[in-house]
Every structure is written in structure tokens, then in C-alpha cells.
Enzyme design. Structure first.
Site, PDB file in Angstrom:
ATOM      1  N   LYS A 124     -10.088   4.585  20.442  1.00 48.99           N
ATOM      2  CA  LYS A 124      -9.723   5.322  19.197  1.00 48.99           C
ATOM      3  C   LYS A 124     -11.696   5.266  19.079  1.00 48.99           C
ATOM      4  O   LYS A 124     -12.488   5.986  18.051  1.00 48.99           O
ATOM      5  CB  LYS A 124      -8.737   4.779  18.439  1.00 48.99           C
ATOM      6  CG  LYS A 124      -8.993   5.401  16.755  1.00 48.99           C
ATOM      7  CD  LYS A 124      -7.485   5.708  16.539  1.00 48.99           C
ATOM      8  CE  LYS A 124      -6.299   6.775  15.761  1.00 48.99           C
ATOM      9  NZ  LYS A 124      -6.635   6.273  13.990  1.00 48.99           N
ATOM     10  N   SER A 154     -12.844  12.304   9.097  1.00 49.04           N
ATOM     11  CA  SER A 154     -11.768  10.986   7.931  1.00 49.04           C
ATOM     12  C   SER A 154     -13.150  11.270   7.325  1.00 49.04           C
ATOM     13  O   SER A 154     -13.246  10.320   5.899  1.00 49.04           O
ATOM     14  CB  SER A 154     -10.849  10.377   8.541  1.00 49.04           C
ATOM     15  OG  SER A 154     -11.442   9.856   9.897  1.00 49.04           O
ATOM     16  N   GLU A 176     -14.984   3.403   6.228  1.00 50.29           N
ATOM     17  CA  GLU A 176     -14.352   1.461   7.049  1.00 50.29           C
ATOM     18  C   GLU A 176     -15.736   1.708   8.031  1.00 50.29           C
ATOM     19  O   GLU A 176     -15.271   1.329   9.049  1.00 50.29           O
ATOM     20  CB  GLU A 176     -13.154   2.338   7.802  1.00 50.29           C
ATOM     21  CG  GLU A 176     -11.956   2.302   6.358  1.00 50.29           C
ATOM     22  CD  GLU A 176     -10.555   2.872   7.036  1.00 50.29           C
ATOM     23  OE1 GLU A 176      -9.133   1.409   6.894  1.00 50.29           O
ATOM     24  OE2 GLU A 176     -10.279   3.048   8.327  1.00 50.29           O
ATOM     25  N   GLY A 211       0.887  -1.206   0.224  1.00 50.52           N
ATOM     26  CA  GLY A 211       0.483  -0.225   0.450  1.00 50.52           C
ATOM     27  C   GLY A 211       0.878   0.951   0.211  1.00 50.52           C
ATOM     28  O   GLY A 211       1.315   1.807   0.813  1.00 50.52           O
ATOM     29  N   SER A 225      -1.392   6.857   1.616  1.00 53.87           N
ATOM     30  CA  SER A 225      -0.834   7.477   2.377  1.00 53.87           C
ATOM     31  C   SER A 225      -0.487   7.373   3.978  1.00 53.87           C
ATOM     32  O   SER A 225       1.009   7.932   3.854  1.00 53.87           O
ATOM     33  CB  SER A 225      -2.179   8.520   3.601  1.00 53.87           C
ATOM     34  OG  SER A 225      -3.649   8.734   2.475  1.00 53.87           O
ATOM     35  N   ASN A 262     -17.463  11.137  14.475  1.00 58.25           N
ATOM     36  CA  ASN A 262     -17.283  10.329  12.900  1.00 58.25           C
ATOM     37  C   ASN A 262     -18.674  10.799  12.331  1.00 58.25           C
ATOM     38  O   ASN A 262     -19.510  11.247  11.161  1.00 58.25           O
ATOM     39  CB  ASN A 262     -16.248  10.144  12.084  1.00 58.25           C
ATOM     40  CG  ASN A 262     -14.884  10.470  12.690  1.00 58.25           C
ATOM     41  OD1 ASN A 262     -14.746  10.806  13.513  1.00 58.25           O
ATOM     42  ND2 ASN A 262     -13.962   9.681  11.898  1.00 58.25           N
TER      43      ASN A 262
HETATM   44  P1  NAP Z   1      -4.735   4.742   1.743  1.00 57.60           P
HETATM   45  O1  NAP Z   1      -4.383   5.663   1.187  1.00 57.60           O
HETATM   46  O2  NAP Z   1      -6.505   4.634   0.591  1.00 57.60           O
HETATM   47  O3  NAP Z   1      -3.836   3.672   1.766  1.00 57.60           O
HETATM   48  C1  NAP Z   1      -3.938   2.517   1.004  1.00 57.60           C
HETATM   49  C2  NAP Z   1      -3.366   1.387   0.044  1.00 57.60           C
HETATM   50  O4  NAP Z   1      -3.287   0.776   0.289  1.00 57.60           O
HETATM   51  C3  NAP Z   1      -3.449   2.274  -1.793  1.00 57.60           C
HETATM   52  O5  NAP Z   1      -2.163   2.107  -1.904  1.00 57.60           O
HETATM   53  C4  NAP Z   1      -3.719   1.151  -2.437  1.00 57.60           C
HETATM   54  O6  NAP Z   1      -3.639   0.620  -3.317  1.00 57.60           O
HETATM   55  C5  NAP Z   1      -3.583  -0.067  -1.218  1.00 57.60           C
HETATM   56  N1  NAP Z   1      -3.825  -1.270  -1.279  1.00 57.60           N
HETATM   57  C6  NAP Z   1      -5.179  -2.073  -1.533  1.00 57.60           C
HETATM   58  N2  NAP Z   1      -4.978  -3.248  -1.449  1.00 57.60           N
HETATM   59  C7  NAP Z   1      -4.128  -3.880  -1.964  1.00 57.60           C
HETATM   60  C8  NAP Z   1      -3.892  -4.808  -2.547  1.00 57.60           C
HETATM   61  N3  NAP Z   1      -4.338  -5.867  -2.475  1.00 57.60           N
HETATM   62  N4  NAP Z   1      -2.745  -4.684  -3.054  1.00 57.60           N
HETATM   63  C9  NAP Z   1      -1.909  -3.573  -3.058  1.00 57.60           C
HETATM   64  N5  NAP Z   1      -1.869  -2.458  -2.580  1.00 57.60           N
HETATM   65  C10 NAP Z   1      -2.873  -2.497  -2.157  1.00 57.60           C
HETATM   66  O7  NAP Z   1      -5.549   4.675   3.069  1.00 57.60           O
HETATM   67  P2  NAP Z   1      -4.512   5.315   4.358  1.00 57.60           P
HETATM   68  O8  NAP Z   1      -4.885   6.224   4.551  1.00 57.60           O
HETATM   69  O9  NAP Z   1      -3.127   4.828   3.973  1.00 57.60           O
HETATM   70  O10 NAP Z   1      -5.607   4.116   5.612  1.00 57.60           O
HETATM   71  C11 NAP Z   1      -4.706   2.592   5.662  1.00 57.60           C
HETATM   72  C12 NAP Z   1      -5.781   2.657   6.693  1.00 57.60           C
HETATM   73  O11 NAP Z   1      -4.666   3.890   7.811  1.00 57.60           O
HETATM   74  C13 NAP Z   1      -7.013   3.454   7.203  1.00 57.60           C
HETATM   75  O12 NAP Z   1      -7.301   1.766   8.187  1.00 57.60           O
HETATM   76  C14 NAP Z   1      -6.602   4.053   8.055  1.00 57.60           C
HETATM   77  O13 NAP Z   1      -7.947   4.742   8.627  1.00 57.60           O
HETATM   78  C15 NAP Z   1      -5.753   4.312   8.432  1.00 57.60           C
HETATM   79  N6  NAP Z   1      -4.836   5.224   9.131  1.00 57.60           N
HETATM   80  C16 NAP Z   1      -4.597   6.340   8.116  1.00 57.60           C
HETATM   81  C17 NAP Z   1      -4.205   8.232   8.768  1.00 57.60           C
HETATM   82  C18 NAP Z   1      -4.474   8.991   7.254  1.00 57.60           C
HETATM   83  O14 NAP Z   1      -4.014  10.257   7.968  1.00 57.60           O
HETATM   84  N7  NAP Z   1      -3.892   8.682   6.644  1.00 57.60           N
HETATM   85  C19 NAP Z   1      -4.263   7.764  10.147  1.00 57.60           C
HETATM   86  C20 NAP Z   1      -4.670   7.083  11.131  1.00 57.60           C
HETATM   87  C21 NAP Z   1      -5.311   5.774  10.336  1.00 57.60           C
HETATM   88  P3  NAP Z   1      -3.521   1.581  -4.429  1.00 57.60           P
HETATM   89  O15 NAP Z   1      -3.217   3.108  -4.712  1.00 57.60           O
HETATM   90  O16 NAP Z   1      -3.572   0.814  -5.594  1.00 57.60           O
HETATM   91  O17 NAP Z   1      -5.372   1.842  -4.473  1.00 57.60           O
END
Ligand code: NAP
Length: 303
Positions: free
Chosen positions: A182, A250, A262, A7, A10, A190
Site C-alpha cells: 500500500k 488523500s 502523512e 480518535g 474518520s 499520491n
Molecule cells: P482523522 O479523521 O484526522 O482522525 C484522527 C483522530 O485522532 C482525530 O479525532 C484526533 O482528535 C485524534 N487524535 C489525535 N491525537 C490524539 C490524542 N493525543 N488524543 C486523542 N485523540 C487524538 O484521521 P483518519 O482519516 O481517521 O485517519 C487515521 C489513520 O487511518 C491515518 O493513518 C489514515 O491514513 C488511515 N486511514 C484512513 C482512512 C480514511 O478513509 N479516513 C482510510 C484508510 C486509512 P481531534 O479530533 O481532537 O483532532
């Protein structure tokens, strides 16, 4: 030991960039060869911090490659984690460590049961990051990441590597308590910001509804054996609402952008756990129904 990061979104992108900048070996795992080609065409991963952009040409491969993985950072959304785990099952070496960055609860147990050969480490992060575009991550706010296992076990040796890479992280014997706390904060804030179409601060006009939800969430936490996570929940919810009054949650941002939420691992998980225990939480259950209807009306997945 190479950090494989599934992934390049972000949070995964942020960790990968920081670890690589600190000299750690990092490999991104992209979903297929097309995505890999797009990554190479982009010239690498861009990290934007404090307005400064840096392109990092991290090495990357498709998840369909076959080399064994010993340390994996699973950084997908909660609803994609099980699919990703299935895809990587054959590549995980016995005793491999898998760090699960998913928010909410439910996905961690799904992954752990799919990867019995691995040591699954759960994480709860308040780090803030978003994607400006494909393979372009913006660090929006400094936070902290708690890590731990269920049942508790000693911290891994590489914890210090995170600090050296600028990733603020601590080991905890109560990661479930952190994740539940959390989740409860998320459930109290949310969904209502989505339904009232408001910033977090807009909930100050709905204090009674927030208080009633907090009372039910406390009952749920106690029923789930999470007494520590229930302490002063309402006061913290009110503090968060005040401190983040100008922010959109979010979940609000996901709905506004037409992205899947989610919900299944947040409010949905809370309602599922209540139902399992035959615990009547009418406010929480009504909130879930309203939210699902709201998502359905916008053509978004309701799970
Ligand atoms: P995101 O930006 O949507 O990134 C998710 C990544 O996972 C994307 O790059 C996606 O690829 C990849 N992915 C999904 N399925 C895959 C697969 N089968 N093979 C390869 N890659 C795959 O999500 P995020 O914001 O980083 O969030 C990730 C988790 O962290 C979530 O549960 C979120 O709630 C938690 N979180 C996030 C933050 C934040 O600030 N962002 C803060 C705290 C917690 P593609 O680009 O190809 O779609």
C-alpha cells in the site's frame, strides 16, 4: 471487553459507531476535558451512511482518566500515534491488545517500542471515511481491513466480532507485506497528484514518470525483503490510476485543505529505508525533495 477507541475521527469514528451498533461496549478516548465537553455538547457521534444520519451517544472519556485499558483501537494519524501511545502508557494493562490503524510504515514500530506490555496488531485498511465536522463521520466507500502481527501469530478471538459489526476484516500472516504494498502504491501516485495538481487519472499523461518510480519502488521492496509486495507493482499502479481516475488522492485532499500530510510515514519512510541500505533511488529522492518544497511553500509541515 470494552473497545477503547482513541480518535473519534474518520476511521476511529466509523469503527466505534459500527461496534456500538452491534452491541459491543465502546468508549471513546478524547484528547482532553475540553474536547470531551465539545463531544457531549454535540450529543454524541454522528455517522452518515448512504445519506442517512444517525447520532450515537457513545460513552467517552479524556485520555487523562485512569481506568485500565485492555483493548485499544489507536485511530490517530501516523504522526500523532507515538504521542497518543505515551499518553496512554500507564493505562494499558499487561497483555493489552492495541490495534494500529495508521497508514504507511514507521509509526507502528514507534508505538510498539513505547508499549512493550501490549500486543500490537498492525492494520491496513482500504475503508473510506471522512469528517464532515467534529464528531460527524461520513462513510464514503466500503473497503477491507487486513490485520496481523510481526512476527505472525494466531488471530484473536474477537475477529468474528468485527464481522458481526459489519467491519470487513481478515487476519494475515504478512501484514508487513500488505503495508509495504500500500505504501508503494501511495508513493507512486499520491505525491505526483499533489505536484501536478490533478486527479489520479491525470497521471495517465505522466506514464513514463510513474513507470520509473515503480521501478525504483520495486528495487526498494526487494532490498527490504518484500518480494511479494513487489510483484506486478507497475501494473497495479496503472490499474488503480485508471479505476480511480476521477478521484483526488488523500494526500491531494490534505494539501488542498491545508492539513498536515502523512509524508513522513509514506514517501519519507521509503526514502529513509533506501538511505539506511545505501540504495540510490534518484527519482524517489527527487520526488521527496520536490514534495517537501511544495509543502513548505504552502506553510505545511514537511515531515
Ligand atoms: P482523522 O479523521 O484526522 O482522525 C484522527 C483522530 O485522532 C482525530 O479525532 C484526533 O482528535 C485524534 N487524535 C489525535 N491525537 C490524539 C490524542 N493525543 N488524543 C486523542 N485523540 C487524538 O484521521 P483518519 O482519516 O481517521 O485517519 C487515521 C489513520 O487511518 C491515518 O493513518 C489514515 O491514513 C488511515 N486511514 C484512513 C482512512 C480514511 O478513509 N479516513 C482510510 C484508510 C486509512 P481531534 O479530533 O481532537 O483532532
Amino acid at each position: 471487553m470494552t473497545w477503547h477507541v482513541l480518535g473519534a475521527g474518520s476511521l476511529g469514528g466509523l469503527w466505534a459507531a459500527r461496534l456500538a451498533r452491534a452491541g459491543q461496549p465502546v468508549r471513546l478516548l478524547l484528547r482532553n476535558p475540553q474536547r470531551l465537553a465539545q463531544y457531549h455538547a454535540a450529543g454524541g457521534l454522528t455517522l452518515e451512511e448512504n445519506g442517512v444520519r444517525q447520532i450515537l451517544p457513545l460513552s467517552a472519556e479524556a485520555i487523562t482518566d485512569s481506568a485500565p485499558i485492555h483493548r485499544l483501537l489507536l485511530a490517530s494519524k501516523a504522526y500523532d500515534a507515538a504521542t497518543a501511545a505515551r499518553a496512554l502508557h500507564a493505562r494499558l494493562a499487561p497483555g493489552a491488545e492495541v490495534i494500529l490503524l495508521q497508514n504507511g510504515l514507521g509509526s507502528q514500530d514507534q508505538v510498539a517500542s513505547l508499549l512493550p506490555q501490549a500486543r500490537c496488531i498492525f492494520a491496513s485498511s482500504t475503508e473510506g471515511a471522512f469528517r464532515r465536522g467534529d464528531f460527524h463521520v461520513v462513510h464514503a466507500g466500503a473497503g477491507h481491513t487486513w490485520l496481523g502481527t510481526v512476527p505472525p501469530s494466531p488471530a484473536p478471538e474477537w475477529l468474528g466480532e468485527l464481522a458481526q459489526a459489519g467491519i470487513a476484516a481478515s487476519w494475515t500472516a504478512d501484514i508487513l507485506g500488505r503495508l509495504w504494498r500500500k505504501l508503494a502504491l501511495n508513493c507512486a501516485i499520491n505525491p505526483l497528484t499533489v505536484l501536478y495538481h490533478c486527479r489520479n487519472g491525470g497521471l495517465q499523461a505522466h506514464g513514463e514518470e510513474v513507470a520509473a518510480l515503480c521501478a525504483e519502488l520495486v528495487a526498494l521492496l526487494l532490498a527490504c525483503g518484500q518480494a511479494d509486495a513487489a510483484v506486478d507493482l507497475q501494473a497495479e499502479v496503472e490499474r488503480v490510476i485508471a479505476a480511480t481516475a476521477a478521484n483526488y488522492s488523500s494526500m491531494y485532499q490534505d494539501v488542498a485543505a491545508g492539513r498536515r500530510t502523512e509524508i513522513g510515514y509514506l514517501l519519507g519512510h521509503a526514502c529513509h529505508e533506501a538511505a539506511q541500505r545505501q540504495l540510490a533511488l534518484p527519482r524517489l529522492q527527487a520526488l521527496e525533495q520536490r514534495l517537501r518544497a511544495h509543502l513548505g511553500a504552502r506553510g505545511l509541515p514537511q515531515d
